[in-house]
Motif scaffolding. Structure first.
Motif, PDB file in Angstrom:
ATOM      1  N   PHE A  17      17.758 -31.507   1.265  1.00 58.27           N
ATOM      2  CA  PHE A  17      17.271 -31.242  -0.083  1.00 58.27           C
ATOM      3  C   PHE A  17      16.259 -32.308  -0.511  1.00 58.27           C
ATOM      4  CE2 PHE A  17      21.583 -29.099  -0.934  1.00 58.27           C
ATOM      5  CZ  PHE A  17      21.125 -27.921  -0.372  1.00 58.27           C
ATOM      6  N   GLU A  18      16.503 -33.556  -0.111  1.00 53.83           N
ATOM      7  CA  GLU A  18      15.566 -34.628  -0.458  1.00 53.83           C
ATOM      8  C   GLU A  18      14.231 -34.421   0.255  1.00 53.83           C
ATOM      9  OE1 GLU A  18      13.621 -37.894  -1.879  1.00 53.83           O
ATOM     10  OE2 GLU A  18      15.393 -36.849  -2.646  1.00 53.83           O
ATOM     11  N   LEU A  19      14.258 -33.979   1.510  1.00 48.24           N
ATOM     12  CA  LEU A  19      13.024 -33.662   2.217  1.00 48.24           C
ATOM     13  C   LEU A  19      12.267 -32.527   1.514  1.00 48.24           C
ATOM     14  CD1 LEU A  19      14.142 -33.786   5.982  1.00 48.24           C
ATOM     15  CD2 LEU A  19      12.440 -35.267   4.892  1.00 48.24           C
ATOM     16  N   GLN A  20      12.997 -31.521   1.081  1.00 46.13           N
ATOM     17  CA  GLN A  20      12.362 -30.413   0.374  1.00 46.13           C
ATOM     18  C   GLN A  20      11.712 -30.898  -0.910  1.00 46.13           C
ATOM     19  OE1 GLN A  20      15.472 -27.552  -0.196  1.00 46.13           O
ATOM     20  NE2 GLN A  20      15.641 -27.057   1.971  1.00 46.13           N
ATOM     21  N   ARG A  21      12.442 -31.720  -1.650  1.00 44.82           N
ATOM     22  CA  ARG A  21      11.910 -32.198  -2.931  1.00 44.82           C
ATOM     23  C   ARG A  21      10.686 -33.082  -2.732  1.00 44.82           C
ATOM     24  NH1 ARG A  21      11.255 -36.297  -5.807  1.00 44.82           N
ATOM     25  NH2 ARG A  21      12.148 -37.647  -4.217  1.00 44.82           N
ATOM     26  N   SER A  22      10.780 -34.027  -1.792  1.00 47.32           N
ATOM     27  CA  SER A  22       9.704 -34.998  -1.635  1.00 47.32           C
ATOM     28  C   SER A  22       8.449 -34.397  -1.009  1.00 47.32           C
ATOM     29  CB  SER A  22      10.187 -36.188  -0.796  1.00 47.32           C
ATOM     30  OG  SER A  22      10.596 -35.768   0.491  1.00 47.32           O
ATOM     31  N   HIS A  23       8.606 -33.278  -0.262  1.00 44.35           N
ATOM     32  CA  HIS A  23       7.440 -32.677   0.392  1.00 44.35           C
ATOM     33  C   HIS A  23       7.033 -31.329  -0.230  1.00 44.35           C
ATOM     34  CE1 HIS A  23       8.926 -35.504   3.503  1.00 44.35           C
ATOM     35  NE2 HIS A  23       7.633 -35.668   3.750  1.00 44.35           N
ATOM     36  N   GLY A  24       7.732 -30.903  -1.280  1.00 47.51           N
ATOM     37  CA  GLY A  24       7.358 -29.663  -1.955  1.00 47.51           C
ATOM     38  C   GLY A  24       7.538 -28.422  -1.107  1.00 47.51           C
ATOM     39  N   ILE A  25       8.587 -28.398  -0.264  1.00 43.53           N
ATOM     40  CA  ILE A  25       8.875 -27.253   0.613  1.00 43.53           C
ATOM     41  C   ILE A  25      10.222 -26.675   0.195  1.00 43.53           C
ATOM     42  CG2 ILE A  25       9.257 -26.491   2.996  1.00 43.53           C
ATOM     43  CD1 ILE A  25       6.424 -27.396   2.562  1.00 43.53           C
ATOM     44  N   PHE A  26      10.211 -25.516  -0.454  1.00 48.61           N
ATOM     45  CA  PHE A  26      11.442 -24.930  -0.960  1.00 48.61           C
ATOM     46  C   PHE A  26      11.629 -23.536  -0.380  1.00 48.61           C
ATOM     47  CE2 PHE A  26       9.835 -27.792  -4.311  1.00 48.61           C
ATOM     48  CZ  PHE A  26      10.864 -28.726  -4.278  1.00 48.61           C
ATOM     49  N   PRO A  27      12.599 -23.365   0.542  1.00 45.41           N
ATOM     50  CA  PRO A  27      12.809 -22.054   1.173  1.00 45.41           C
ATOM     51  C   PRO A  27      13.415 -21.069   0.192  1.00 45.41           C
ATOM     52  CG  PRO A  27      14.515 -23.583   1.857  1.00 45.41           C
ATOM     53  CD  PRO A  27      13.531 -24.375   1.043  1.00 45.41           C
ATOM     54  N   ALA A  28      13.654 -19.842   0.671  1.00 48.48           N
ATOM     55  CA  ALA A  28      14.240 -18.800  -0.170  1.00 48.48           C
ATOM     56  C   ALA A  28      15.526 -19.310  -0.812  1.00 48.48           C
ATOM     57  CB  ALA A  28      14.526 -17.558   0.673  1.00 48.48           C
ATOM     58  N   PRO A  29      15.718 -19.091  -2.122  1.00 46.69           N
ATOM     59  CA  PRO A  29      16.933 -19.584  -2.789  1.00 46.69           C
ATOM     60  C   PRO A  29      18.212 -19.088  -2.139  1.00 46.69           C
ATOM     61  CG  PRO A  29      15.321 -18.829  -4.407  1.00 46.69           C
ATOM     62  CD  PRO A  29      14.794 -18.413  -3.064  1.00 46.69           C
ATOM     63  N   GLU A  30      18.166 -17.931  -1.451  1.00 49.44           N
ATOM     64  CA  GLU A  30      19.373 -17.397  -0.810  1.00 49.44           C
ATOM     65  C   GLU A  30      19.907 -18.321   0.282  1.00 49.44           C
ATOM     66  OE1 GLU A  30      17.043 -13.805  -2.291  1.00 49.44           O
ATOM     67  OE2 GLU A  30      16.605 -15.688  -1.269  1.00 49.44           O
ATOM     68  N   PHE A  31      19.065 -19.252   0.770  1.00 50.28           N
ATOM     69  CA  PHE A  31      19.532 -20.213   1.767  1.00 50.28           C
ATOM     70  C   PHE A  31      20.676 -21.062   1.217  1.00 50.28           C
ATOM     71  CE2 PHE A  31      16.187 -19.149   4.557  1.00 50.28           C
ATOM     72  CZ  PHE A  31      16.391 -19.804   5.767  1.00 50.28           C
ATOM     73  N   ALA A  32      20.789 -21.158  -0.102  1.00 52.99           N
ATOM     74  CA  ALA A  32      21.844 -21.982  -0.693  1.00 52.99           C
ATOM     75  C   ALA A  32      23.231 -21.428  -0.379  1.00 52.99           C
ATOM     76  CB  ALA A  32      21.656 -22.062  -2.209  1.00 52.99           C
ATOM     77  N   PHE A  33      23.359 -20.109  -0.231  1.00 51.59           N
ATOM     78  CA  PHE A  33      24.687 -19.521  -0.055  1.00 51.59           C
ATOM     79  C   PHE A  33      25.330 -19.838   1.291  1.00 51.59           C
ATOM     80  CE2 PHE A  33      22.700 -16.614  -3.241  1.00 51.59           C
ATOM     81  CZ  PHE A  33      23.475 -17.022  -4.308  1.00 51.59           C
ATOM     82  N   PRO A  34      24.621 -19.695   2.419  1.00 46.14           N
ATOM     83  CA  PRO A  34      25.242 -20.111   3.678  1.00 46.14           C
ATOM     84  C   PRO A  34      25.617 -21.590   3.678  1.00 46.14           C
ATOM     85  CG  PRO A  34      23.299 -18.768   4.114  1.00 46.14           C
ATOM     86  CD  PRO A  34      23.303 -19.061   2.648  1.00 46.14           C
ATOM     87  N   LEU A  35      24.754 -22.435   3.102  1.00 48.09           N
ATOM     88  CA  LEU A  35      25.081 -23.852   3.033  1.00 48.09           C
ATOM     89  C   LEU A  35      26.321 -24.088   2.181  1.00 48.09           C
ATOM     90  CD1 LEU A  35      21.583 -25.581   2.705  1.00 48.09           C
ATOM     91  CD2 LEU A  35      23.222 -25.828   4.572  1.00 48.09           C
ATOM     92  N   LEU A  36      26.418 -23.392   1.050  1.00 46.16           N
ATOM     93  CA  LEU A  36      27.587 -23.536   0.186  1.00 46.16           C
ATOM     94  C   LEU A  36      28.847 -23.108   0.923  1.00 46.16           C
ATOM     95  CD1 LEU A  36      28.971 -24.078  -2.502  1.00 46.16           C
ATOM     96  CD2 LEU A  36      28.311 -21.777  -3.242  1.00 46.16           C
ATOM     97  N   SER A  37      28.784 -21.985   1.644  1.00 47.24           N
ATOM     98  CA  SER A  37      29.934 -21.500   2.394  1.00 47.24           C
ATOM     99  C   SER A  37      30.403 -22.539   3.406  1.00 47.24           C
ATOM    100  CB  SER A  37      29.580 -20.189   3.107  1.00 47.24           C
ATOM    101  OG  SER A  37      30.662 -19.729   3.893  1.00 47.24           O
ATOM    102  N   LEU A  38      29.465 -23.127   4.142  1.00 49.26           N
ATOM    103  CA  LEU A  38      29.815 -24.119   5.154  1.00 49.26           C
ATOM    104  C   LEU A  38      30.295 -25.423   4.523  1.00 49.26           C
ATOM    105  CD1 LEU A  38      26.906 -23.498   7.680  1.00 49.26           C
ATOM    106  CD2 LEU A  38      29.317 -22.923   7.993  1.00 49.26           C
ATOM    107  N   LEU A  39      29.704 -25.802   3.389  1.00 48.79           N
ATOM    108  CA  LEU A  39      30.150 -27.013   2.708  1.00 48.79           C
ATOM    109  C   LEU A  39      31.581 -26.875   2.213  1.00 48.79           C
ATOM    110  CD1 LEU A  39      26.928 -27.936   0.697  1.00 48.79           C
ATOM    111  CD2 LEU A  39      28.034 -29.363   2.420  1.00 48.79           C
ATOM    112  N   VAL A  40      31.947 -25.681   1.744  1.00 51.54           N
ATOM    113  CA  VAL A  40      33.305 -25.459   1.244  1.00 51.54           C
ATOM    114  C   VAL A  40      34.332 -25.611   2.361  1.00 51.54           C
ATOM    115  CG1 VAL A  40      34.873 -23.711   0.318  1.00 51.54           C
ATOM    116  CG2 VAL A  40      32.642 -24.050  -0.733  1.00 51.54           C
ATOM    117  N   ILE A  41      34.014 -25.085   3.552  1.00 52.35           N
ATOM    118  CA  ILE A  41      35.024 -25.127   4.623  1.00 52.35           C
ATOM    119  C   ILE A  41      34.974 -26.415   5.434  1.00 52.35           C
ATOM    120  CG2 ILE A  41      34.988 -22.620   4.842  1.00 52.35           C
ATOM    121  CD1 ILE A  41      33.593 -23.104   7.589  1.00 52.35           C
TER     122      ILE A  41
END
Length: 442
Positions: free
Chosen positions: A375-399
């Motif tokens: 996320f820091e790389l995305q913020r500092s370089h202005g590269i933001f992928p599709a917002p739906e990418f957040a859901f797989p990451l959230l799923s994996l972070l939860v487990i």
């Protein structure tokens, strides 16, 4: 016009609760004095910090209880005195008034023959969104009846209006202007609110049962469609379940369970494009055969097929240490690039990050740290992928925290490869004009 006063009252209540508990948590003399007056663990009574967090989130309501549930899964990052009390929020949230629950159920089946031979009004589980009751249908089937909390929709709508305002304010901070706070809120916030859509949950249960059937060691209760209502999901009752806790299982079973959870999650993410973002211990159980049982499908998101393929490709190449390809996949998924987007810098940074993470075991690989750096790389370089990418990451972070608690030797990346390769998922992303432009710019 009625919505504004309600929103103002909700904002005042949330602010008041936060202010009161901020004083309880404070290290100031006033905070210490207030804790002594209320009783502290050092004086033989009162609450620990973790218990105070749980009380505060419970008072704030269902939207915030959900945050506590997700935080409670990170036992690898937070001490047990914090995660323990928060974990109890998964199925032990304060119950609503039973008369309101009873009135809601009776109204749902008004105008027809009462469909239950037996119904236990005292809930067998009580979550932030709904209560669950044991019942027997008139034809003798044992069922679990999930009843949406009365009045919860208006409360959660107001909470997410407040959160949206906060996101908008953050987006005006000069250093944060490029962060897609609004898009993130629209995607994640709407997904959480979809937990109130019980017909969608009943459909998700059926879909998960179909998708995971061939695994053999994962069970999902079957809904009873003719008894489901807009605010009620009726499903088969599965008896003899054990809580998803490692101390109740021997070492071999713990390893088996950890790998079964990962395999099921990877099947959902990489093959079916159905993301379960809420697999905390309140929704996962173990049956008498050591198999997994998923009891809830409220927080389930379906990925667009191009996002599913992109995320699967990203994970496969990450498991092989191919940082350059991971970077290209993420760059291609960006909805819009502008003059401030540093494609080359992002490519170099993500390539280095992936190489660092390559081959790490569960005890060494920290997905939360990886995601934070991403996320820091995305913020500092202005590269933001599709917002739906957040859901797989959230799923994996939860487990992740749960898996580490069961077996700290499991290799998150290697366990994904058989699923990806067995399903033969080549990169088939169409080369749109935008993607050609991205490649040319890169």
């Amino acid at each position: 016009m009625k919505k504004v006063p309600g929103l103002v009252l909700r904002a005042a209540k949330v602010g008041g609760i936060l202010a009161a508990h901020a004083l309880l948590f404070a290290t100031t003399a006033a905070g210490r004095r207030l804790r002594r007056l209320r009783g502290s663990p050092t004086t033989g009574g009162g609450l620990s910090d973790g218990e105070r967090w749980a009380v505060m989130l419970s008072r704030l309501g269902p939207s915030f209880i959900k945050i506590g549930q997700l935080v409670s899964t990170r036992r690898d990052m937070l001490p047990p005195e914090v995660t323990g009390p928060l974990a109890r929020l998964t199925d032990a949230a304060p119950p609503p008034q039973l008369r309101r629950v009873r009135r809601a159920v009776e109204r749902a089946y008004a105008g027809q023959t009462w469909p239950f031979g037996e119904f236990t009004w005292e809930p067998v589980a009580c979550g932030s969104i709904a209560t669950v009751h044991w019942a027997v249908t008139r034809d003798g089937r044992q069922v679990a009846v999930k009843v949406r909390r009365p009045g919860i929709r208006s409360v959660m709508d107001r909470d997410f209006t407040l959160i949206s305002a906060m996101m908008g304010a953050l987006g005006r901070v000069p250093k944060l202007r490029r962060m897609p706070f609004r898009a993130m809120h629209d995607q994640v916030g709407s997904a959480i609110l979809r937990q109130l859509d019980f017909p969608a949950e009943a459909a998700a249960l059926t879909e998960l049962r179909t998708n995971l059937a061939e695994m053999g060691n994962v069970r999902v209760p079957a809904p009873v469609p003719e008894l489901c209502r807009p605010n009620i999901v009726v499903m088969e009752y599965i008896d003899g379940l054990r809580r998803f806790e490692p101390h109740q299982l021997n070492a071999d079973t713990r390893r088996q369970v950890a790998r079964a959870v990962l395999t099921a999650v990877y099947e959902m993410l990489f093959v079916d494009g159905v993301v379960h973002c809420d697999l905390h211990p309140g929704n996962l159980y173990v049956d008498g055969r050591g198999g997994l049982v998923m009891l809830d499908a409220g927080f389930v998101v379906r990925l667009p097929d191009d996002v599913r393929r992109s995320f699967a490709d990203f994970f496969l190449n990450m498991s092989m240490g191919d940082g350059a390809t991971c970077a290209q996949i993420m760059i291609e998924s960006v909805p819009r690039l502008d003059d401030t987007s540093d494609v080359a810098g992002f490519r170099a940074g993500l390539s280095h990050l992936v190489v660092q993470a390559h081959g790490a075991k569960s005890g060494q690989f920290d997905l939360a740290l990886f995601a934070g750096r991403l996320f820091e790389l995305q913020r500092s370089h202005g590269i933001f992928p599709a917002p739906e990418f957040a859901f797989p990451l959230l799923s994996l972070l939860v487990i992740e925290g749960m898996i580490k608690h069961f077996d700290d030797g499991v290799d998150f990346q290697a366990e994904a490869v058989p699923v990806l390769r067995r399903r033969n998922m080549p990169r088939e992303r169409a080369m749109t004009p935008r993607r050609r432009g991205v490649q040319e710019a890169a």
